[in-house]
Design an enzyme around this catalytic site. Structure first.
Site, mmCIF file in Angstrom:
data_model
loop_
_atom_site.group_PDB
_atom_site.id
_atom_site.type_symbol
_atom_site.label_atom_id
_atom_site.label_comp_id
_atom_site.label_asym_id
_atom_site.label_seq_id
_atom_site.Cartn_x
_atom_site.Cartn_y
_atom_site.Cartn_z
ATOM 1 N N MET A 1 95.202 -24.498 -34.765
ATOM 2 C CA MET A 1 94.101 -23.362 -35.337
ATOM 3 C C MET A 1 93.525 -22.759 -33.931
ATOM 4 O O MET A 1 92.889 -21.936 -34.366
ATOM 5 C CB MET A 1 93.404 -23.069 -36.350
ATOM 6 C CG MET A 1 93.793 -23.383 -37.402
ATOM 7 S SD MET A 1 93.088 -23.203 -39.049
ATOM 8 C CE MET A 1 91.319 -24.203 -39.461
ATOM 9 N N HIS B 1 94.461 -31.972 -29.908
ATOM 10 C CA HIS B 1 95.944 -30.904 -29.737
ATOM 11 C C HIS B 1 96.589 -31.411 -28.219
ATOM 12 O O HIS B 1 98.490 -31.634 -29.430
ATOM 13 C CB HIS B 1 94.759 -30.110 -29.943
ATOM 14 C CG HIS B 1 94.042 -29.315 -30.838
ATOM 15 N ND1 HIS B 1 93.061 -28.979 -30.490
ATOM 16 C CD2 HIS B 1 94.468 -29.112 -32.472
ATOM 17 C CE1 HIS B 1 92.262 -28.704 -31.589
ATOM 18 N NE2 HIS B 1 93.050 -28.697 -32.783
ATOM 19 N N GLY C 1 97.049 -34.427 -37.135
ATOM 20 C CA GLY C 1 96.320 -35.455 -36.317
ATOM 21 C C GLY C 1 95.482 -36.077 -37.710
ATOM 22 O O GLY C 1 95.516 -34.974 -38.739
ATOM 23 N N GLN D 1 94.397 -33.596 -45.322
ATOM 24 C CA GLN D 1 95.175 -32.925 -44.413
ATOM 25 C C GLN D 1 96.680 -33.476 -44.926
ATOM 26 O O GLN D 1 97.588 -33.078 -45.903
ATOM 27 C CB GLN D 1 94.840 -32.025 -43.877
ATOM 28 C CG GLN D 1 96.031 -31.209 -43.097
ATOM 29 C CD GLN D 1 95.216 -29.551 -41.979
ATOM 30 O OE1 GLN D 1 94.730 -29.352 -42.581
ATOM 31 N NE2 GLN D 1 95.775 -30.632 -40.721
HETATM 32 O O1 PAF Z 1 94.870 -28.412 -39.305
HETATM 33 C C1 PAF Z 1 94.979 -27.037 -38.924
HETATM 34 O O2 PAF Z 1 94.626 -27.016 -37.897
HETATM 35 C C2 PAF Z 1 94.837 -26.115 -39.978
HETATM 36 O O3 PAF Z 1 94.861 -27.060 -41.318
HETATM 37 C C3 PAF Z 1 96.786 -25.742 -39.984
HETATM 38 C C4 PAF Z 1 97.476 -27.306 -40.135
HETATM 39 C C5 PAF Z 1 97.179 -25.409 -38.189
HETATM 40 C C6 PAF Z 1 97.213 -24.866 -40.834
HETATM 41 O O4 PAF Z 1 96.108 -23.407 -41.055
#
Ligand code: PAF
Length: 285
Positions: free
Chosen positions: A30, A37, A149, A155
């Site tokens: 995002m 990242h 990550g 997630q």
């Molecule tokens: O982890 C994130 O930055 C978000 O949840 C993702 C996986 C890009 C989905 O919008």
């Protein structure tokens, strides 16, 4: 690096790469990129010929009272950082292209198990927004490998389940948590931590590691450990959302004889909600 805003253009570029026999790695984000990242991008580069990063602040995964509007949008700086590590494509679609029929009418992807516990309990609908957008992004990019990550442990577990349940032809790779010197996990939301709170903001990590060390030395009363960790956060001036010793795969509360465990937690500062986790393997798992 090529910056592309449209589904049609990223598909065209990747079709060419695929025809040349190249493998495609994907890092969905995002934006507001930091070193964690960039480490995911480097990891993808080691595994694939071409790497795509997406930046899309997905409103669908934010609750009504959450920080979608103040989530930092830093495209210029993000592009520079990605150029610096040699990323091939940056895909930044508009919301109107991701959700052309509006979000309410959007077909959704729901992983019923795991989505309503832990972060899902305090962020209703959050993981539905994540799995919906990630499946759309997978369909657009069609990567061979996608790197996520492990700071967002729940997630990743949910996305793993989605990929398995829907037979998606993508290999998921976990990127390690990258931490500041004092243990605070890097996060785009760390910018919301005040200067006054910052020296204590590693309390979440300290408390999770404290639980880990207690378990490693034989303690099995997980509820007591969770309660004590929450009290530690409160003493440090923060409010714990949850602390949970879980089975590392199912994310169900750990049983005393589980061998692969993950201790997950979320903690509120004045203006941020931080998450973190530590994994541990007992015995011969
Ligand atoms: O982890 C994130 O930055 C978000 O949840 C993702 C996986 C890009 C989905 O919008």
């Amino acid at each position: 690096m090529e910056l592309l805003h449209h589904i049609k253009s990223i598909r065209k570029a990747l079709k060419k790469a695929r025809q040349e026999g190249k493998t495609i790695g994907f890092v969905p984000t995002m934006g507001n990129l930091h070193n964690a990242h960039l480490a995911l991008v480097t990891q993808a580069q080691a595994l694939c010929d071409v790497v795509v990063v997406s930046i899309f602040v997905n409103r669908m995964q934010f609750g009504l009272n959450e920080d979608w509007d103040k989530y930092p949008r830093t495209l210029e700086q993000d592009s520079q950082k990605l150029r610096g590590v040699g990323c091939d494509y940056l895909f930044c679609p508009e919301e109107s292209e991701v959700y052309p029929n509006g979000m309410d009418a959007q077909t959704r992807v729901i992983v019923p198990s795991m989505a309503k516990v832990l972060c899902g309990a305090s962020r209703p609908g959050h993981f539905e927004g994540v799995t919906t957008v990630v499946s759309k992004l997978f369909n657009i990019v069609q990567p061979d490998i996608a790197v996520f990550g492990i700071k967002d442990y729940q997630q990743l577990a949910i996305i793993r389940r989605m990929v398995e349940d829907l037979c998606m032809p993508v290999e998921l790779v976990a990127g390690e948590i990258v931490r500041e010197a004092d243990g605070l996990a890097m996060s785009s939301r760390n910018g919301f931590i005040t200067a006054d709170e910052r020296p204590r903001a590693n309390q979440l990590n300290r408390s999770l590691n404290w639980i880990k060390s207690k378990i490693e030395s034989g303690e099995r009363d997980f509820l007591r450990l969770e309660a004590e960790a929450k009290a530690q956060m409160s003493e440090a001036g923060f409010r714990a959302d949850y602390v949970s010793v879980c089975n590392g795969k199912t994310l169900e509360p750990a049983a005393a004889d589980d061998l692969n465990l993950c201790v997950l937690g979320a903690m509120y500062t004045q203006s941020a909600r931080l998450i973190d986790n530590v994994s541990l393997t007992l015995g011969e798992a």
